[in-house]
Design a protein around this motif. Structure first.
Motif, PDB file in Angstrom:
ATOM      1  N   SER A  60      55.341  18.129  20.927  1.00 51.45           N
ATOM      2  CA  SER A  60      53.943  18.890  20.280  1.00 51.45           C
ATOM      3  C   SER A  60      54.741  20.132  19.757  1.00 51.45           C
ATOM      4  CB  SER A  60      52.894  18.968  20.283  1.00 51.45           C
ATOM      5  OG  SER A  60      51.906  19.576  19.345  1.00 51.45           O
ATOM      6  N   PRO A  61      54.924  20.602  18.362  1.00 47.91           N
ATOM      7  CA  PRO A  61      55.106  22.490  18.924  1.00 47.91           C
ATOM      8  C   PRO A  61      53.991  23.138  19.183  1.00 47.91           C
ATOM      9  CG  PRO A  61      54.847  21.634  16.829  1.00 47.91           C
ATOM     10  CD  PRO A  61      54.371  20.532  17.616  1.00 47.91           C
ATOM     11  N   HIS A  62      53.020  22.619  19.877  1.00 51.21           N
ATOM     12  CA  HIS A  62      51.368  23.445  20.283  1.00 51.21           C
ATOM     13  C   HIS A  62      51.235  23.494  22.050  1.00 51.21           C
ATOM     14  CE1 HIS A  62      50.376  24.167  16.119  1.00 51.21           C
ATOM     15  NE2 HIS A  62      50.670  22.948  15.886  1.00 51.21           N
ATOM     16  N   ALA A  63      51.946  22.549  22.042  1.00 47.86           N
ATOM     17  CA  ALA A  63      52.086  21.823  23.879  1.00 47.86           C
ATOM     18  C   ALA A  63      53.256  22.900  24.421  1.00 47.86           C
ATOM     19  CB  ALA A  63      53.038  20.882  24.126  1.00 47.86           C
ATOM     20  N   LYS A  64      53.019  23.420  26.410  1.00 45.27           N
ATOM     21  CA  LYS A  64      53.748  24.796  26.643  1.00 45.27           C
ATOM     22  C   LYS A  64      52.575  24.578  28.058  1.00 45.27           C
ATOM     23  CE  LYS A  64      50.524  28.656  24.931  1.00 45.27           C
ATOM     24  NZ  LYS A  64      50.364  30.140  24.904  1.00 45.27           N
ATOM     25  N   PHE A  65      53.390  24.748  28.599  1.00 41.43           N
ATOM     26  CA  PHE A  65      53.120  24.605  30.501  1.00 41.43           C
ATOM     27  C   PHE A  65      53.049  26.297  30.363  1.00 41.43           C
ATOM     28  CE2 PHE A  65      56.133  21.095  30.994  1.00 41.43           C
ATOM     29  CZ  PHE A  65      55.079  20.340  30.649  1.00 41.43           C
ATOM     30  N   VAL A  66      51.857  26.418  31.504  1.00 43.73           N
ATOM     31  CA  VAL A  66      51.286  27.624  31.670  1.00 43.73           C
ATOM     32  C   VAL A  66      50.565  27.482  33.142  1.00 43.73           C
ATOM     33  CG1 VAL A  66      50.519  27.754  29.018  1.00 43.73           C
ATOM     34  CG2 VAL A  66      49.235  26.644  30.378  1.00 43.73           C
ATOM     35  N   THR A  67      50.658  28.306  33.536  1.00 40.84           N
ATOM     36  CA  THR A  67      50.324  28.982  35.151  1.00 40.84           C
ATOM     37  C   THR A  67      48.383  28.920  34.622  1.00 40.84           C
ATOM     38  OG1 THR A  67      51.973  29.792  35.495  1.00 40.84           O
ATOM     39  CG2 THR A  67      50.534  30.019  37.351  1.00 40.84           C
ATOM     40  N   THR A  68      48.044  28.720  35.356  1.00 41.29           N
ATOM     41  CA  THR A  68      46.186  28.618  35.649  1.00 41.29           C
ATOM     42  C   THR A  68      45.913  28.619  37.049  1.00 41.29           C
ATOM     43  OG1 THR A  68      44.617  27.433  34.809  1.00 41.29           O
ATOM     44  CG2 THR A  68      45.778  25.942  35.565  1.00 41.29           C
ATOM     45  N   THR A  69      44.207  29.132  36.697  1.00 37.42           N
ATOM     46  CA  THR A  69      43.941  29.604  38.013  1.00 37.42           C
ATOM     47  C   THR A  69      43.116  27.845  38.391  1.00 37.42           C
ATOM     48  OG1 THR A  69      44.017  31.655  38.035  1.00 37.42           O
ATOM     49  CG2 THR A  69      42.125  30.676  39.262  1.00 37.42           C
ATOM     50  N   LEU A  70      43.185  28.047  39.714  1.00 34.58           N
ATOM     51  CA  LEU A  70      42.561  26.234  40.118  1.00 34.58           C
ATOM     52  C   LEU A  70      40.081  26.332  41.422  1.00 34.58           C
ATOM     53  CD1 LEU A  70      45.004  24.104  41.743  1.00 34.58           C
ATOM     54  CD2 LEU A  70      43.944  24.051  39.296  1.00 34.58           C
ATOM     55  N   ASP A  71      40.647  28.044  41.246  1.00 32.26           N
ATOM     56  CA  ASP A  71      39.503  28.474  41.804  1.00 32.26           C
ATOM     57  C   ASP A  71      38.344  28.481  40.753  1.00 32.26           C
ATOM     58  OD1 ASP A  71      41.098  29.032  43.931  1.00 32.26           O
ATOM     59  OD2 ASP A  71      41.316  30.593  43.704  1.00 32.26           O
ATOM     60  N   LEU A  72      37.398  27.597  40.709  1.00 36.77           N
ATOM     61  CA  LEU A  72      36.613  27.224  39.832  1.00 36.77           C
ATOM     62  C   LEU A  72      35.110  29.131  40.116  1.00 36.77           C
ATOM     63  CD1 LEU A  72      34.808  23.503  40.089  1.00 36.77           C
ATOM     64  CD2 LEU A  72      36.844  25.235  38.570  1.00 36.77           C
ATOM     65  N   VAL A  73      35.183  29.538  41.274  1.00 40.62           N
ATOM     66  CA  VAL A  73      34.960  30.923  41.607  1.00 40.62           C
ATOM     67  C   VAL A  73      35.690  31.667  41.911  1.00 40.62           C
ATOM     68  CG1 VAL A  73      32.923  31.684  43.048  1.00 40.62           C
ATOM     69  CG2 VAL A  73      32.799  29.446  42.622  1.00 40.62           C
ATOM     70  N   PRO A  74      35.506  32.594  41.015  1.00 42.22           N
ATOM     71  CA  PRO A  74      36.731  33.806  41.579  1.00 42.22           C
ATOM     72  C   PRO A  74      36.204  34.291  42.655  1.00 42.22           C
ATOM     73  CG  PRO A  74      34.669  34.571  39.894  1.00 42.22           C
ATOM     74  CD  PRO A  74      34.799  33.891  39.496  1.00 42.22           C
ATOM     75  N   LEU A  75      37.600  34.930  43.456  1.00 34.18           N
ATOM     76  CA  LEU A  75      37.920  34.948  45.061  1.00 34.18           C
ATOM     77  C   LEU A  75      37.367  36.595  45.083  1.00 34.18           C
ATOM     78  CD1 LEU A  75      40.804  34.496  45.880  1.00 34.18           C
ATOM     79  CD2 LEU A  75      39.396  33.185  46.509  1.00 34.18           C
ATOM     80  N   ALA A  76      35.766  36.835  46.047  1.00 35.65           N
ATOM     81  CA  ALA A  76      35.071  38.290  46.152  1.00 35.65           C
ATOM     82  C   ALA A  76      36.270  39.008  46.305  1.00 35.65           C
ATOM     83  CB  ALA A  76      34.331  38.256  47.091  1.00 35.65           C
ATOM     84  N   GLN A  77      36.295  40.257  45.959  1.00 38.17           N
ATOM     85  CA  GLN A  77      37.311  41.466  46.516  1.00 38.17           C
ATOM     86  C   GLN A  77      36.509  42.871  47.088  1.00 38.17           C
ATOM     87  OE1 GLN A  77      40.083  41.553  44.821  1.00 38.17           O
ATOM     88  NE2 GLN A  77      39.829  39.954  43.543  1.00 38.17           N
ATOM     89  N   PRO A  78      37.538  43.111  48.321  1.00 36.87           N
ATOM     90  CA  PRO A  78      36.840  44.122  49.143  1.00 36.87           C
ATOM     91  C   PRO A  78      35.496  44.943  48.095  1.00 36.87           C
ATOM     92  CG  PRO A  78      39.135  43.950  49.099  1.00 36.87           C
ATOM     93  CD  PRO A  78      39.087  43.104  48.010  1.00 36.87           C
ATOM     94  N   SER A  79      35.307  45.997  49.371  1.00 42.81           N
ATOM     95  CA  SER A  79      34.417  46.780  48.657  1.00 42.81           C
ATOM     96  C   SER A  79      34.948  48.314  49.288  1.00 42.81           C
ATOM     97  CB  SER A  79      33.316  46.852  49.500  1.00 42.81           C
ATOM     98  OG  SER A  79      32.960  47.071  50.979  1.00 42.81           O
ATOM     99  N   LEU A  80      34.443  49.494  49.042  1.00 44.60           N
ATOM    100  CA  LEU A  80      35.317  50.489  48.579  1.00 44.60           C
ATOM    101  C   LEU A  80      35.413  50.733  50.310  1.00 44.60           C
ATOM    102  CD1 LEU A  80      35.742  52.962  46.971  1.00 44.60           C
ATOM    103  CD2 LEU A  80      34.013  54.131  46.702  1.00 44.60           C
ATOM    104  N   SER A  81      34.567  50.766  50.698  1.00 44.25           N
ATOM    105  CA  SER A  81      34.635  51.163  52.333  1.00 44.25           C
ATOM    106  C   SER A  81      35.516  50.169  52.997  1.00 44.25           C
ATOM    107  CB  SER A  81      33.012  51.054  52.583  1.00 44.25           C
ATOM    108  OG  SER A  81      32.586  49.676  52.583  1.00 44.25           O
TER     109      SER A  81
END
Length: 370
Positions: free
Chosen positions: A207-228
């Motif tokens: 199919s011309p509309h099919a392609k391989f992409v890189t996707t994230t498997l984590d359903l919940v985004p990872l927590a980023q470190p705080s400013l402190s």
């Protein structure tokens, strides 16, 4: 208790075990007794709860028991007199506490915010096809008024012999807006897609509309470190780097944030047009807009004929193809249903029966013990 016992004795003596069965007559009345109705035989796949009961009793009738009426007693009617009070029972009216004026005023901002959050889904709009037909008819009517105004101005110019009309008037921006609306509707219709990801497919799809992409498997985004935490880690890195530089050691490595789990999957972009956009495209497309611009007093009949043919063709094509897609979905669902009913369900939930044979040690004969 005496009345209840009397009613139960009369019911057991003169009424059948099932309310639907024949009523056996007493031998003393001169009639021959009849055999009660037996339970019908049902298969092993039927639950006992589905079969009619032969032990169900007739509901207790207080009025018949108090008046010592002859059995069998019928089902008590609604609205009979109560045993304790003797009055006709009436349904009690429910008491609902209404909100006060102060409470309604206090809840008014939250109500307004809730309605704004639901806009425009809380507006009672007609169906998409009806909305598209109303909008397309209004646009064609506006084009007709614009054309009529141009023809009247040209007629007055020919009669007066002086050209007073200009090429830019109040109809020019309206015409540009209508043409832009048709082009925008067409663009939105052709570019509206829906993405599907195939996580278990490794081979590409034809199919011309099919392609391989890189996707994230984590359903919940990872927590980023705080400013402190970031400031503390940077200060420690600077302190460690300075001491290692003075002592001639290797510089320390920065602490990296946890990376997300990614995977390379196959993605398919399918065309998913809106029903209103399809209907509006068949009624007022860019071809209709160009035909309205090219329409004049000499070719208005041919322009209307071409406009009607184009609209009918587009409408028939879109409706037929939409119905074809729906029929394919129905065929696919019925095929999977038949496969489940014939092959999957009989093998997952087979009907089984436990059979055991009991014996005694004396019945077992061993030739080695003789």
């Amino acid at each position: 208790m005496a009345l209840r016992r009397f009613a139960q004795e009369n019911n057991a003596a003169a009424s059948p075990r099932s309310p639907k069965g024949p009523v056996p007559e007493s031998p003393s009345s001169g009639f021959q007794p009849t055999t009660p109705r037996n339970r019908l035989s049902y298969g092993i796949h039927r639950s006992p709860a589905d079969t009619p009961s032969i032990s169900s009793s007739i509901p207790f009738d207080w009025e018949a028991a108090r008046s010592r009426a002859p059995p069998p007693y019928a089902t008590p009617l609604r609205g009979r007199k109560s045993v304790g009070t003797g009055t006709v029972g009436t349904p009690r009216k429910a008491i609902v506490r209404k909100k006060g004026v102060f409470e309604r005023i206090k809840n008014l901002p939250s109500t307004i915010a809730f309605e704004i959050a639901l806009f425009p889904h809380n507006v009672p709009l007609p169906k998409p096809k009806t909305s598209a037909r109303i909008l397309g008819g209004a646009i064609h009517l506006m084009h007709f008024f614009i054309l009529a105004s141009h023809d009247s101005e040209e007629g007055w110019d020919r009669l007066s012999g002086v050209q007073k009309s200009s090429w830019f008037d109040w109809t020019t921006p309206i015409t540009i807006i209508l043409i832009s609306a048709s082009i925008l509707n067409t663009y939105n219709m052709w570019t509206r897609t829906k993405n599907y990801k195939f996580h278990h497919r490794t081979d590409p799809i034809a199919s011309p509309h099919a392609k391989f992409v890189t996707t994230t498997l984590d359903l919940v985004p990872l927590a980023q470190p705080s400013l402190s935490e970031r400031i503390r880690s940077n200060l420690w890195y600077a302190f460690s780097f300075s001491w290692r530089f003075l002592l001639g050691l290797q510089p320390p490595k920065r602490a990296t944030a946890p990376k997300e789990k990614t995977s390379r999957v196959l993605e398919l972009d399918t065309w998913d047009p809106n029903e209103m956009e399809l209907e509006l495209f068949s009624i007022y497309s860019p071809a209709h807009a160009l035909l309205w611009l090219a329409m004049g007093s000499s070719n208005w009949l041919f322009s209307l004929m071409i406009m009607g043919v184009v609209g009918v063709q587009l409408n028939a094509l879109t409706h037929s193809y939409t119905q074809l897609l729906k029929d394919k979905q129905i065929i696919s669902s019925e095929t999977m249903k038949e496969y489940n009913d014939v092959f999957v369900n009989p093998r997952i939930n087979p009907i089984r029966r436990d059979v055991a044979v009991m014996t005694h040690q004396a019945e077992v004969v061993s030739v080695w013990e003789e």
